[in-house]
Design a protein around this motif. Structure first.
Motif, PDB file in Angstrom:
ATOM      1  N   LYS A 115       0.905  -1.113   0.033  1.00  0.00           N
ATOM      2  CA  LYS A 115      -0.214  -0.134   0.089  1.00  0.00           C
ATOM      3  C   LYS A 115       0.939   1.142  -0.052  1.00  0.00           C
ATOM      4  N   TYR A 116       1.975   1.183   0.908  1.00  0.00           N
ATOM      5  CA  TYR A 116       2.893   2.304   0.949  1.00  0.00           C
ATOM      6  C   TYR A 116       3.535   2.604  -0.471  1.00  0.00           C
ATOM      7  N   ARG A 117       3.929   1.575  -1.410  1.00  0.00           N
ATOM      8  CA  ARG A 117       4.263   1.797  -2.524  1.00  0.00           C
ATOM      9  C   ARG A 117       3.297   2.812  -3.555  1.00  0.00           C
ATOM     10  N   LYS A 118       1.967   2.376  -3.462  1.00  0.00           N
ATOM     11  CA  LYS A 118       0.924   2.963  -3.887  1.00  0.00           C
ATOM     12  C   LYS A 118       0.943   4.540  -3.514  1.00  0.00           C
ATOM     13  N   LEU A 119       0.795   4.564  -2.349  1.00  0.00           N
ATOM     14  CA  LEU A 119       0.998   6.131  -1.902  1.00  0.00           C
ATOM     15  C   LEU A 119       2.139   6.805  -2.316  1.00  0.00           C
ATOM     16  N   ALA A 120       3.441   6.129  -2.301  1.00  0.00           N
ATOM     17  CA  ALA A 120       4.497   7.007  -2.778  1.00  0.00           C
ATOM     18  C   ALA A 120       4.547   7.405  -4.225  1.00  0.00           C
ATOM     19  N   GLU A 121       3.794   6.583  -5.101  1.00  0.00           N
ATOM     20  CA  GLU A 121       3.585   6.645  -6.464  1.00  0.00           C
ATOM     21  C   GLU A 121       2.399   8.056  -6.842  1.00  0.00           C
ATOM     22  N   ILE A 122       1.498   8.115  -5.905  1.00  0.00           N
ATOM     23  CA  ILE A 122       0.605   9.084  -5.802  1.00  0.00           C
ATOM     24  C   ILE A 122       1.381  10.489  -5.516  1.00  0.00           C
ATOM     25  N   LEU A 123       2.083  10.472  -4.206  1.00  0.00           N
ATOM     26  CA  LEU A 123       2.800  11.487  -3.820  1.00  0.00           C
ATOM     27  C   LEU A 123       3.817  12.143  -4.714  1.00  0.00           C
ATOM     28  N   THR A 124       4.471  11.216  -5.577  1.00  0.00           N
ATOM     29  CA  THR A 124       5.704  11.722  -6.450  1.00  0.00           C
ATOM     30  C   THR A 124       4.756  12.450  -7.612  1.00  0.00           C
ATOM     31  N   LEU A 125       3.674  11.821  -8.128  1.00  0.00           N
ATOM     32  CA  LEU A 125       2.968  12.720  -9.149  1.00  0.00           C
ATOM     33  C   LEU A 125       2.411  14.106  -8.788  1.00  0.00           C
ATOM     34  N   ALA A 126       1.728  13.986  -7.551  1.00  0.00           N
ATOM     35  CA  ALA A 126       1.215  15.396  -6.970  1.00  0.00           C
ATOM     36  C   ALA A 126       2.581  16.138  -6.833  1.00  0.00           C
ATOM     37  N   GLY A 127       3.615  15.820  -6.331  1.00  0.00           N
ATOM     38  CA  GLY A 127       4.655  16.669  -5.694  1.00  0.00           C
ATOM     39  C   GLY A 127       5.341  17.238  -7.080  1.00  0.00           C
ATOM     40  N   ALA A 143      11.268  27.624 -23.456  1.00  0.00           N
ATOM     41  CA  ALA A 143      11.121  29.155 -23.343  1.00  0.00           C
ATOM     42  C   ALA A 143      11.934  29.602 -22.156  1.00  0.00           C
ATOM     43  N   ALA A 144      12.462  31.092 -22.551  1.00  0.00           N
ATOM     44  CA  ALA A 144      13.056  31.744 -21.350  1.00  0.00           C
ATOM     45  C   ALA A 144      12.006  32.871 -21.020  1.00  0.00           C
ATOM     46  N   ASN A 145      11.522  32.712 -19.951  1.00  0.00           N
ATOM     47  CA  ASN A 145      10.304  33.709 -19.635  1.00  0.00           C
ATOM     48  C   ASN A 145      10.638  34.208 -18.040  1.00  0.00           C
ATOM     49  N   LYS A 146      10.125  35.387 -17.692  1.00  0.00           N
ATOM     50  CA  LYS A 146      10.260  36.042 -16.421  1.00  0.00           C
ATOM     51  C   LYS A 146      10.073  34.923 -15.384  1.00  0.00           C
ATOM     52  N   GLY A 147      10.638  34.918 -14.141  1.00  0.00           N
ATOM     53  CA  GLY A 147      10.123  34.084 -13.218  1.00  0.00           C
ATOM     54  C   GLY A 147      10.671  32.322 -13.264  1.00  0.00           C
ATOM     55  N   LYS A 148      11.242  32.146 -14.553  1.00  0.00           N
ATOM     56  CA  LYS A 148      11.725  30.673 -14.872  1.00  0.00           C
ATOM     57  C   LYS A 148      12.920  30.566 -14.008  1.00  0.00           C
ATOM     58  N   SER A 149      13.099  29.012 -13.460  1.00  0.00           N
ATOM     59  CA  SER A 149      14.309  28.876 -12.745  1.00  0.00           C
ATOM     60  C   SER A 149      15.514  28.908 -14.031  1.00  0.00           C
ATOM     61  N   THR A 150      16.548  29.297 -13.556  1.00  0.00           N
ATOM     62  CA  THR A 150      17.770  29.148 -14.448  1.00  0.00           C
ATOM     63  C   THR A 150      18.283  27.972 -14.686  1.00  0.00           C
ATOM     64  N   GLY A 151      19.231  27.926 -15.425  1.00  0.00           N
ATOM     65  CA  GLY A 151      19.930  26.659 -15.882  1.00  0.00           C
ATOM     66  C   GLY A 151      19.110  25.711 -16.561  1.00  0.00           C
ATOM     67  N   ALA A 152      19.364  24.290 -15.967  1.00  0.00           N
ATOM     68  CA  ALA A 152      18.536  23.240 -16.666  1.00  0.00           C
ATOM     69  C   ALA A 152      18.457  21.846 -15.807  1.00  0.00           C
ATOM     70  N   PHE A 153      17.238  21.166 -15.724  1.00  0.00           N
ATOM     71  CA  PHE A 153      17.133  20.130 -14.970  1.00  0.00           C
ATOM     72  C   PHE A 153      16.224  19.030 -15.420  1.00  0.00           C
ATOM     73  N   CYS A 154      16.122  17.780 -15.141  1.00  0.00           N
ATOM     74  CA  CYS A 154      15.133  16.805 -15.562  1.00  0.00           C
ATOM     75  C   CYS A 154      14.519  16.344 -14.196  1.00  0.00           C
ATOM     76  N   ALA A 155      13.140  16.296 -14.239  1.00  0.00           N
ATOM     77  CA  ALA A 155      12.431  15.796 -13.332  1.00  0.00           C
ATOM     78  C   ALA A 155      11.767  14.398 -13.790  1.00  0.00           C
ATOM     79  N   THR A 156      11.641  13.683 -12.882  1.00  0.00           N
ATOM     80  CA  THR A 156      11.359  12.062 -13.335  1.00  0.00           C
ATOM     81  C   THR A 156      10.341  11.435 -12.503  1.00  0.00           C
ATOM     82  N   PRO A 157       8.829  12.189 -12.453  1.00  0.00           N
ATOM     83  CA  PRO A 157       8.041  11.522 -11.832  1.00  0.00           C
ATOM     84  C   PRO A 157       7.547   9.992 -12.225  1.00  0.00           C
ATOM     85  N   TYR A 158       7.667   9.237 -11.099  1.00  0.00           N
ATOM     86  CA  TYR A 158       7.400   7.720 -11.528  1.00  0.00           C
ATOM     87  C   TYR A 158       5.698   7.653 -11.783  1.00  0.00           C
ATOM     88  N   GLY A 159       5.391   6.796 -12.837  1.00  0.00           N
ATOM     89  CA  GLY A 159       4.109   6.791 -13.212  1.00  0.00           C
ATOM     90  C   GLY A 159       3.803   7.823 -14.657  1.00  0.00           C
TER      91      GLY A 159
END
Length: 603
Positions: free
Chosen positions: A63-75, A351-367
């Motif tokens: 059950k905890y695994r399922k919860l982790a999946e929901i939290l990582t998507l929402a986060g 896009a480069a726009n006002k208020g956007k984080s600088t640099g570059a990154f990759c986010a990897t939501p499970y699911g």
């Protein structure tokens, strides 16, 4: 580079990412958060005080695994909305609200690990036998057993996490919101200055007077905040020391290496060998820059100069897409399909726009699929940055297909290997495609040296050497203030650059530029990852496709193996110093080749 950025709402949608890949609508997000809360209640009711049999342990973890999946998507959904527009108060509030909910859930469910860790090893081992899905998670708990605290203490630490993890936020707030760099002047002409402009534009500026004036103005502003930022950093390392003591570690360093599954020797070796053996090669490179740019003396402010500043091919996003698909197609059809989807399904925010984080990154939501943030500037160097981030994407795209959420993330030690591997594959491709063009060949090699290797083997490594000295002081019961940090940073820089580079006034404040010090022992892992990538690429160039087939298996393995085992699967033995010395020699050879090409082009 225009300093007038569009508001997020005015940006062409095709240049933005599409977060409906995570949740189709706002309602779906809200529903997921509600579902997470309900599931957490359910787990607490059903299992708290009952995790004393293998059967209950596995039922709870399922059950905890399922919860982790929901939290990582929402986060991720909450975080990614803010990352592209930090001026949007609705998104900021939503993220803040989500963080509170997640911290509360984490605190309430801290009993899971605490109760399991207190069981006899026999019970845990039976649970391991009973579930392939939970086995690695449980093995990790066994490994942590001797450092576990009383359940109530673990619960308190979880509940305090929003406060214990706040130092990074304070640092970023000072750096990105409070520091106003204004403008700087050169011969009556005014130039705009900000953290991002300094790091993306002025450090590379070929006009010496402008570049050095920007350097002076930038560090002068940093200096005004040195005591505040040092106090925040001191709080961070003090917290790490207290937790290391509580958990019975001899040293902060051991405590921070523990989750990485890395021996102390591997960490020390990375820093010591590079400080000693790479320095002579980089000094030679600094001398080359000095000669090309006709500088009387080479200073720290000049180190980001380019070998050929007038030659950087302009590249549109469409052209970049073709380069990347061609360059990385050697990784096979499924990888190519992932790249096609990344562009077609808007996984990438250009896009480069006002208020956007600088640099570059990759986010990897499970699911869901990965998301890449980049600030596109129509330059060929961005192709390397994009290939790098798509390396992270490809890694987790494959790992998520083959592993459950508990098993998908490898040690931090390995995280930068897939990303830097892609940069090397891009370089192979560009060199082959332009084999008769000396200037292009030199541009590719110098981009590798001055960006890929400089970033990972010099910038981050010098951070690591500095960070190690800080932890030594903390381990001995000392504390750090701005003058101490300045002294350590200056000594590290002077040791590495020797007589080849004058360390300007202000350079000692470079420690104020890096967010990595709030992420434990992260800086040294960049060079570790790139060492593995360099050796795998070398193997590919010698042995061909088999090396890349092995590499894909490594990516699919996710977190099911230690960094040592992952490297072994790829045919690299990191128990010895050979791969690292080999990689340093490879950098040295590239620098010699750049010097040779420079002489030929000069003729």
């Amino acid at each position: 580079m225009s300093t007038h950025l569009l508001e997020r709402k005015d940006v062409d949608e095709r240049l933005t990412w599409d977060l409906s890949g995570i949740f189709k609508t706002e309602e779906d997000y809200e529903e997921a958060v509600k579902k997470a809360k309900d599931l957490a209640d359910e787990i607490e009711k059903e299992f708290k005080g009952h995790l004393n049999t293998p059967k209950n342990i596995n039922r709870c973890l399922d059950k905890y695994r399922k919860l982790a999946e929901i939290l990582t998507l929402a986060g991720n959904y909450a975080f990614l909305s803010v990352a592209v527009d930090q001026t949007n108060t609705y998104y900021l509030e939503r993220q803040s609200k989500f963080r509170s909910i997640a911290a509360e859930i984490e605190s309430r469910l801290s009993f899971i690990e605490s109760e399991i860790i207190q069981q006899e090893e026999e019970v845990i081992n039976k649970a391991i036998e009973g579930s392939k899905e939970n086995a690695n998670y449980l093995k990790e708990i066994l490994r942590k057993k001797k450092h576990a605290l009383h359940p109530e203490v673990e619960k308190a630490l979880s509940a305090l996490s929003p406060v214990l993890d706040v130092f990074d936020d304070i640092y970023n707030m000072a750096k990105l919101a409070d520091m106003d760099f204004g403008t700087f002047k050169v011969e009556d002409k005014e130039y705009p200055l900000s953290f991002s402009l300094f790091e993306t534009k002025w450090e590379y500026e070929k006009e010496t007077e402008v570049r050095r004036a920007a350097f002076e103005a930038f560090y002068k502003k940093l200096k005004e905040y040195q005591h505040t930022v040092a106090a925040v950093y001191q709080a961070q390392v003090q917290k790490e020391k207290i937790i290391a003591n509580l958990r019975g570690f001899d040293s902060v360093i051991d405590s921070l290496l523990f989750p990485q599954k890395v021996e102390r020797e591997m960490y020390e070796r990375q820093i010591d060998l590079i400080m000693e053996h790479l320095a002579p090669h980089m000094r030679k490179f600094a001398k080359l820059l000095q000669r090309i740019h006709g500088l009387e003396e080479m200073t720290f402010a000049d180190l980001k100069l380019e070998v050929d500043p007038d030659f950087e091919p302009e590249v549109t996003i469409e052209e970049a897409k073709n380069y990347i698909q061609e360059g990385l197609s050697v990784l096979g059809e499924d990888y190519r399909e992932m790249l096609r989807r990344a562009f077609d399904e808007r996984w990438i925010d250009f896009a480069a726009n006002k208020g956007k984080s600088t640099g570059a990154f990759c986010a990897t939501p499970y699911g869901a699929h990965p998301y890449v943030l980049i600030n596109w500037a129509d330059k060929m160097r961005e192709v390397f940055v994009l290939a790098h981030e798509l390396g992270h994407a490809g890694h987790f795209y494959l790992a998520h297909q083959h592993q459950n959420i508990f098993d998908s993330r490898p040690s931090l030690y390995f995280i930068e290997a897939p990303s830097t591997m892609n940069e090397l594959l891009m370089a192979n491709y560009l060199m082959k495609k332009n084999s008769n063009d000396k200037r292009m060949k030199r541009w590719v090699l110098s981009t590798l040296v001055s960006r890929t290797y400089y970033h990972n083997f010099v910038t981050h490594l010098l951070e690591a050497a500095y960070q190690r000295e800080v932890y030594r002081i903390i381990d001995e019961g000392g504390s750090v203030t701005a003058p101490t940090l300045n002294k350590i940073k200056r000594e590290v820089l002077e040791k590495f650059w020797g007589d080849a580079v004058k360390i300007n006034e202000g350079a000692e404040l470079t420690w104020m530029r890096q967010p990595h010090y709030y992420m434990g022992l992260y800086p040294y892992t960049y060079s570790a990852g790139l060492t593995i990538a360099t050796q795998v690429n070398k193997r590919y160039l010698q042995e061909g496709q088999k090396a890349l087939e092995d590499w894909k298996e490594v990516l699919k393995a996710g977190g099911t193996k230690t960094p040592l085992e992952l490297a072994q699967m790829a045919g690299v033995d990191i128990t010895t110093e050979k791969p690292l010395l080999d990689t340093i020699q490879y950098i040295g050879d590239m620098i010699d080749e750049i010097i040779r090409l420079t002489d030929e082009i000069g003729k």
